[in-house]
Motif scaffolding. Structure first.
Motif, PDB file in Angstrom:
ATOM      1  N   LYS B 249      18.944  87.366  38.984  1.00 24.75           N
ATOM      2  CA  LYS B 249      18.934  86.302  37.897  1.00 24.75           C
ATOM      3  C   LYS B 249      17.619  86.497  36.928  1.00 24.75           C
ATOM      4  CE  LYS B 249      19.643  81.455  36.751  1.00 24.75           C
ATOM      5  NZ  LYS B 249      18.493  80.571  37.115  1.00 24.75           N
ATOM      6  N   ALA B 250      16.639  86.711  37.744  1.00 25.94           N
ATOM      7  CA  ALA B 250      15.316  86.751  37.117  1.00 25.94           C
ATOM      8  C   ALA B 250      15.173  88.147  36.452  1.00 25.94           C
ATOM      9  CB  ALA B 250      14.025  86.735  38.122  1.00 25.94           C
ATOM     10  N   CYS B 251      15.843  89.114  37.107  1.00 27.30           N
ATOM     11  CA  CYS B 251      15.590  90.701  36.243  1.00 27.30           C
ATOM     12  C   CYS B 251      16.655  90.462  35.082  1.00 27.30           C
ATOM     13  CB  CYS B 251      16.250  91.748  37.305  1.00 27.30           C
ATOM     14  SG  CYS B 251      15.018  92.094  38.685  1.00 27.30           S
ATOM     15  N   ASP B 277       6.316  88.185  32.226  1.00 21.84           N
ATOM     16  CA  ASP B 277       5.997  86.674  31.819  1.00 21.84           C
ATOM     17  C   ASP B 277       7.380  86.140  32.699  1.00 21.84           C
ATOM     18  OD1 ASP B 277       3.916  86.857  30.349  1.00 21.84           O
ATOM     19  OD2 ASP B 277       4.785  86.858  28.684  1.00 21.84           O
ATOM     20  N   VAL B 278       8.666  86.415  32.535  1.00 23.35           N
ATOM     21  CA  VAL B 278       9.829  85.975  32.845  1.00 23.35           C
ATOM     22  C   VAL B 278       9.721  85.995  34.492  1.00 23.35           C
ATOM     23  CG1 VAL B 278      12.325  86.086  33.192  1.00 23.35           C
ATOM     24  CG2 VAL B 278      11.127  86.337  30.878  1.00 23.35           C
ATOM     25  N   LEU B 279       9.559  87.443  34.945  1.00 19.78           N
ATOM     26  CA  LEU B 279       9.549  87.445  36.222  1.00 19.78           C
ATOM     27  C   LEU B 279       8.418  86.425  37.158  1.00 19.78           C
ATOM     28  CD1 LEU B 279      10.025  91.182  36.479  1.00 19.78           C
ATOM     29  CD2 LEU B 279      11.539  89.369  36.891  1.00 19.78           C
ATOM     30  N   VAL B 342      17.970  95.852  36.935  1.00 19.51           N
ATOM     31  CA  VAL B 342      19.128  96.174  35.991  1.00 19.51           C
ATOM     32  C   VAL B 342      18.236  96.891  34.718  1.00 19.51           C
ATOM     33  CG1 VAL B 342      20.576  94.144  36.265  1.00 19.51           C
ATOM     34  CG2 VAL B 342      18.504  93.881  35.205  1.00 19.51           C
ATOM     35  N   GLU B 343      18.960  97.833  34.268  1.00 21.25           N
ATOM     36  CA  GLU B 343      18.464  98.480  33.287  1.00 21.25           C
ATOM     37  C   GLU B 343      19.330  99.009  32.006  1.00 21.25           C
ATOM     38  OE1 GLU B 343      18.166 102.812  34.639  1.00 21.25           O
ATOM     39  OE2 GLU B 343      16.516 103.259  33.306  1.00 21.25           O
ATOM     40  N   ASP B 344      18.869  98.743  30.912  1.00 22.61           N
ATOM     41  CA  ASP B 344      19.577  98.999  29.712  1.00 22.61           C
ATOM     42  C   ASP B 344      18.787 100.080  28.979  1.00 22.61           C
ATOM     43  OD1 ASP B 344      22.016  97.569  29.768  1.00 22.61           O
ATOM     44  OD2 ASP B 344      21.150  95.910  29.188  1.00 22.61           O
ATOM     45  N   ASP B 361      25.750  92.081  32.670  1.00 20.90           N
ATOM     46  CA  ASP B 361      24.764  92.022  33.483  1.00 20.90           C
ATOM     47  C   ASP B 361      25.189  91.817  35.199  1.00 20.90           C
ATOM     48  OD1 ASP B 361      22.852  92.758  31.638  1.00 20.90           O
ATOM     49  OD2 ASP B 361      22.906  90.747  30.962  1.00 20.90           O
ATOM     50  N   TYR B 362      26.018  90.887  35.340  1.00 23.14           N
ATOM     51  CA  TYR B 362      26.556  90.543  36.630  1.00 23.14           C
ATOM     52  C   TYR B 362      27.810  91.287  37.241  1.00 23.14           C
ATOM     53  CZ  TYR B 362      22.961  87.207  35.951  1.00 23.14           C
ATOM     54  OH  TYR B 362      21.811  86.450  35.727  1.00 23.14           O
TER      55      TYR B 362
END
Lengths: 367, 367
Positions: B249-251, B277-279, B342-344, B361-362
């Protein structure tokens, strides 16, 4: 070999900076590292591999090098802000080498200039031919096994080509099918040369368009798991042509006469000279005479983790060693006629050699 | 860009010595050269490519460089006997550059030391970041088309994986099937990461054994004809686990928040900081805090002729340009739990960006 080299140059370390795409680096560290890393081997047997933190655990598990240093353990990231990446790398590596009391180091010819220049401020540096290239030129038995696997696939690829060329004449389609065949067998063939007509006079042209009267089929599959190559060429006759037939006869004879003299202790240039002798005896010009048409490349090259590696079979006095694997590939190229080439892969033995690509020298597919 | 660089350094030429395996060299000469060759570009627009005689005709036909020089035209082979190969090469290149009145030259960081040292005797030399790396970081429309093709194949490879993983749990077998699928579509995937369990905590470990509760599926297929890559990762949940779910979820949030701020003019480190920041807001440690577990790599990297190229999405102030293509790939790695990523792949535009790897994403495959 590396210790002798260090002793000869009175140097303390031989160092490399590369990713595992560099076969010498891959051979030295025995693990895949997608980004460049630093490797040093000292005259006392010390071996050090310096990697990014994210590769540390994997390196500890996979590399044959025992001493793994993570850049974050040695203050690299603190240095980056002040010095920038390149200088920080150089200073970090210099510190590690100094801790091991290095004063003089050896670097390979291909060592990157930025590190060469930076490290020159700390050490006396000499540039040498990479000793791992020489080490790699003599194959271990498990390496020979891999090269034999690749050779078997090369031969089967030609057999497959000879079947499909009966119905398919478009070069791009033939290449696609042959390379898929190779892939399904566990290897990877890229840039397989399928050239025809006059443009086959360019030795490295991969070919395009429609098959004409003869085809140079040159394939160098790599076993995907291990990374070991083979290299193999035959000229396939589709429609008889006297000029091409004569050129082919000369190349086959040159190849086979050269193979006869291969054994441990023979000099590379003796092989090359034998090929030139035979081709010249047929009236063709050779690179030995500085010809621009005719036989315009060297006789062969080592094959292993690279398609082109040590030893070079050209005009050097290097003595062949048992366990070396290289090609013998006489070719003749005339812009007005086209090209012809036959190539076998050879394993040097004490009293002779083994042909790893046993296949008929004359191959015809006459519809 | 190269002319500005030459002017800035008051230099006459930028030179490279490499084979076409070096993407900068390949980009500059636009032809495949399996063995190293020499390329020079002058401040007056002169471009010179020096090749072996056997590559001359092909170079004249295939390269975008107009001035092709064959080593045999400039007396190289005469020099070899006296000087040896390396010195003969250096002297030959020096002569060519002097004919064009060069006094000061620029070489890239990766320029080989042996030539750097030899040419230093003839010219003032400065080592620079290869300007072709920067040139390549902004993609032309035909390059974007190739990267989109590769991305499409990457997405289809994941769909294919999600089908076959229902019945097959052996990683090696899954990888073999996925990579064959990719090959049949015209691309090449090597070292596809399929990692599971605790060992997925090593970001570059490719994986082995039996699939466990979750899988990092990271694939970077290259279009075989053009050489352009994509790069794409999803974490696939096989069996629910709260710790992994929270990391994922964090990633995902880190990735999507970072993508929201991407547009021309933004600095690379703003993207990286957003991810951190988010992580960190989730309580995870990051590389910004010098963590050894948690988010321990950079946020992303350019993708084109290389899987890892310019721009680096890390802590630099480099401003993003429209046409840049790079990854955004937050990951979290804990030895005791395993890894998640996860990578875009992103294309920068004037007022935002385009995600080239649109996919949920999931991803779950719960039997």
């Amino acid at each position: 070999m590396i210790y002798e080299l260090l002793e000869k140059h009175k140097a303390d370390f031989f160092v490399m900076y590369a990713s595992s795409k560099d076969p010498n680096f891959y051979y030295a560290v025995s693990m895949k590292l997608p980004d460049p890393a630093f490797y040093a081997i000292g005259e006392d047997g010390t071996e050090i591999l310096v990697v990014h933190e994210m590769e540390r655990r994997r390196a500890e598990r996979e590399s044959r090098v025992k001493e793994i240093v993570s850049l974050s353990d040695v203050g690299f990231y603190e240095k980056v802000k002040e010095l920038g990446v390149e200088k920080a790398l150089a200073e970090t590596y210099a510190e590690i080498l100094k801790e091991h009391r290095a004063r003089k180091i050896l670097v390979p010819k291909e060592f990157p200039s930025f590190l060469y220049k930076q490290l020159s401020e700390h050490f006396e540096i000499e540039i040498v031919s990479n000793p791992f290239s020489k080490l790699r030129s003599v194959k271990k038995s498990w390496e020979i096994k891999e090269i034999k696997k690749a050779s078997e696939i090369a031969l089967n690829a030609l057999k497959f080509f000879l079947e499909i060329v009966k119905k398919e004449r478009r070069v791009e389609e033939l290449r696609r099918k042959v390379e898929l065949f190779v892939y399904e067998k566990g290897a990877l063939a890229e840039d397989t040369i399928i050239t025809s007509g006059k443009r086959s006079a360019d030795p490295h042209f991969v070919g395009e368009g429609i098959i004409e009267k003869h085809v140079i089929f040159d394939i160098f599959p790599k076993i995907r798991d291990s990374g070991y190559y083979s290299d193999f060429t035959r000229t396939v006759i589709i429609e008889k042509d006297e000029e091409i037939a004569e050129m082919l006869k000369a190349c086959v004879e040159a190849k086979n006469e050269a193979i006869k003299i291969i054994k441990e202790g023979v000099e590379a240039k003796e092989i090359h000279d034998k090929v030139c002798d035979v081709l010249e005896s047929y009236g063709y010009k050779t690179i030995r005479q500085k010809a621009k048409e005719g036989f315009i490349h060297s006789t062969g090259h080592g094959v292993g983790l690279e398609v082109h590696e040590e030893p070079k079979i050209f005009n050097s006095e290097e003595k062949l060693k048992s366990g070396m694997v290289f090609t013998v590939e006489p070719g003749l190229y005339y812009e007005k006629v086209g090209g012809v080439r036959v190539e076998d892969l050879i394993l040097v033995k004490k009293n002779g050699c083994e042909v790893l690509t046993k296949f008929s020298d004359y191959v015809e597919v006459i519809p």
